[in-house]
Design a protein around this motif. Structure first.
Motif, mmCIF file in Angstrom:
data_model
loop_
_atom_site.group_PDB
_atom_site.id
_atom_site.type_symbol
_atom_site.label_atom_id
_atom_site.label_comp_id
_atom_site.label_asym_id
_atom_site.label_seq_id
_atom_site.Cartn_x
_atom_site.Cartn_y
_atom_site.Cartn_z
ATOM 1 N N ARG A 75 -1.650 -12.260 15.218
ATOM 2 C CA ARG A 75 -2.244 -10.931 15.009
ATOM 3 C C ARG A 75 -1.236 -9.970 14.381
ATOM 4 O O ARG A 75 -1.567 -9.194 13.481
ATOM 5 C CB ARG A 75 -2.751 -10.378 16.335
ATOM 6 N N PHE A 76 -0.004 -10.047 14.868
ATOM 7 C CA PHE A 76 1.055 -9.208 14.299
ATOM 8 C C PHE A 76 1.270 -9.543 12.822
ATOM 9 O O PHE A 76 1.349 -8.654 11.965
ATOM 10 C CB PHE A 76 2.350 -9.423 15.096
ATOM 11 N N ALA A 77 1.366 -10.860 12.507
ATOM 12 C CA ALA A 77 1.590 -11.277 11.130
ATOM 13 C C ALA A 77 0.415 -10.890 10.237
ATOM 14 O O ALA A 77 0.594 -10.470 9.081
ATOM 15 C CB ALA A 77 1.826 -12.790 11.080
ATOM 16 N N ARG A 78 -0.817 -11.018 10.759
ATOM 17 C CA ARG A 78 -1.999 -10.661 9.978
ATOM 18 C C ARG A 78 -2.011 -9.170 9.672
ATOM 19 O O ARG A 78 -2.392 -8.747 8.566
ATOM 20 C CB ARG A 78 -3.252 -11.077 10.753
ATOM 21 N N SER A 79 -1.610 -8.365 10.635
ATOM 22 C CA SER A 79 -1.553 -6.919 10.422
ATOM 23 C C SER A 79 -0.535 -6.559 9.345
ATOM 24 O O SER A 79 -0.812 -5.753 8.442
ATOM 25 C CB SER A 79 -1.209 -6.214 11.734
ATOM 26 N N LYS A 80 0.667 -7.183 9.419
ATOM 27 C CA LYS A 80 1.701 -6.912 8.411
ATOM 28 C C LYS A 80 1.243 -7.379 7.033
ATOM 29 O O LYS A 80 1.511 -6.713 6.023
ATOM 30 C CB LYS A 80 2.988 -7.625 8.809
#
Length: 277
Positions: free
Chosen positions: A19-24
């Motif tokens: 989720r963090f990587a997708r947001s970035k």
């Protein structure tokens, strides 16, 4: 939901990272889109362009997009390093050495499996209500719980070594008394704690039930060590008592008594020769 072959806790950690990587990734794509939009609004204001003008526009756009993509790739690499650092730091607290297989990072089948996992996770999360849950930071493994028991067991082994040395010294001083607790008992206890520690390391990823069982075993080993320490203390008292009952001790006491009597007698004699006031 697709699975990655991990337990529930670790799978949730993977989901949080994705989720963090997708947001970035989404933020960076918006930045790239804005580069094209800015170009349209600032440069594409005429109806016709020469070849040189088109080349200049494309070269400028290429430089901007190249910089944005390079910045994101570098930031992603650094982010992965920080994530690995957290995992390795936790492993080192358990005296573990983790290994990675770089070749697996380009395994197309595994990459597709991760993609399916992310797709299933997105679909599942869209069906669930959004709940704001603040997840705790990674806590050092030496601040309590099983790690505390393991540290206490290690400290207990150090204390056992000191007691073992004290026991050997007492045995040498008092003629190697056979009534004392044998050092073999303490050695067996050390092996038991070491075996529990080794088993604990091998089952680090097991279920909570196995972890609780190991905690109880470590606690039992600690109690056994305390019991042995108490036996050693009682043995020391018994040794002192036996020594006081030996002939050497009684002879020494009689000699001291006679010397005291002789000193008293000499003092009385000297008093007879002292001049009167």
């Amino acid at each position: 939901m697709a699975e990655l072959g991990l337990n529930e806790h670790h799978q949730n950690e993977v989901i949080n990272y994705m989720r963090f990587a997708r947001s970035k990734r989404g933020l960076r794509l918006k930045t790239v889109d804005s580069c094209f939009q800015d170009l349209k609004e600032s440069r594409l204001v005429e109806e016709t362009f020469t070849i040189d003008e088109v080349s200049e526009v494309l070269n400028g756009l290429q430089a901007v997009v190249h910089s944005e993509v390079e910045s994101e790739l570098i930031n992603t690499a650094y982010t992965n390093v920080l994530l690995l650092r957290q995992l390795f730091a936790q492993a080192e607290k358990w005296y573990l050495k983790l290994q990675t297989d770089i070749s697996e990072l380009e395994n197309r089948e595994l990459l597709e499996q991760v993609a399916e996992f992310e797709k299933a996770e997105i679909t599942s999360s869209n069906k669930k209500p959004i709940i704001d849950i603040t997840k705790p930071k990674l806590a050092p493994l030496n601040e309590g719980g099983t790690a505390e028991l393991l540290n206490k067991a290690t400290n207990a082994l150090d204390e056992k070594s000191k007691l073992e040395k004290a026991l050997r010294d007492l045995q040498l001083d008092q003629g190697n008394q056979k009534d004392f607790i044998k050092t073999q008992d303490l050695s067996n206890l050390e092996n038991t704690v070491a075996a529990l520690k080794s088993e604990f390391q091998k089952t680090l990823n097991d279920k909570t039930e196995n972890q609780k069982s190991l905690e109880e075993n470590l606690a039992t080993a600690k109690h056994d060590l305390l019991r042995v320490q108490e036996q050693l203390r009682m043995a020391e008292k018994e040794l002192e008592k036996k020594f006081q009952q030996t002939g050497a001790y009684r002879n020494m006491k009689e000699i001291l008594t006679k010397k005291n009597d002789q000193i008293k007698d000499l003092r009385k004699r000297l008093a007879q020769y002292e001049p009167e006031d």
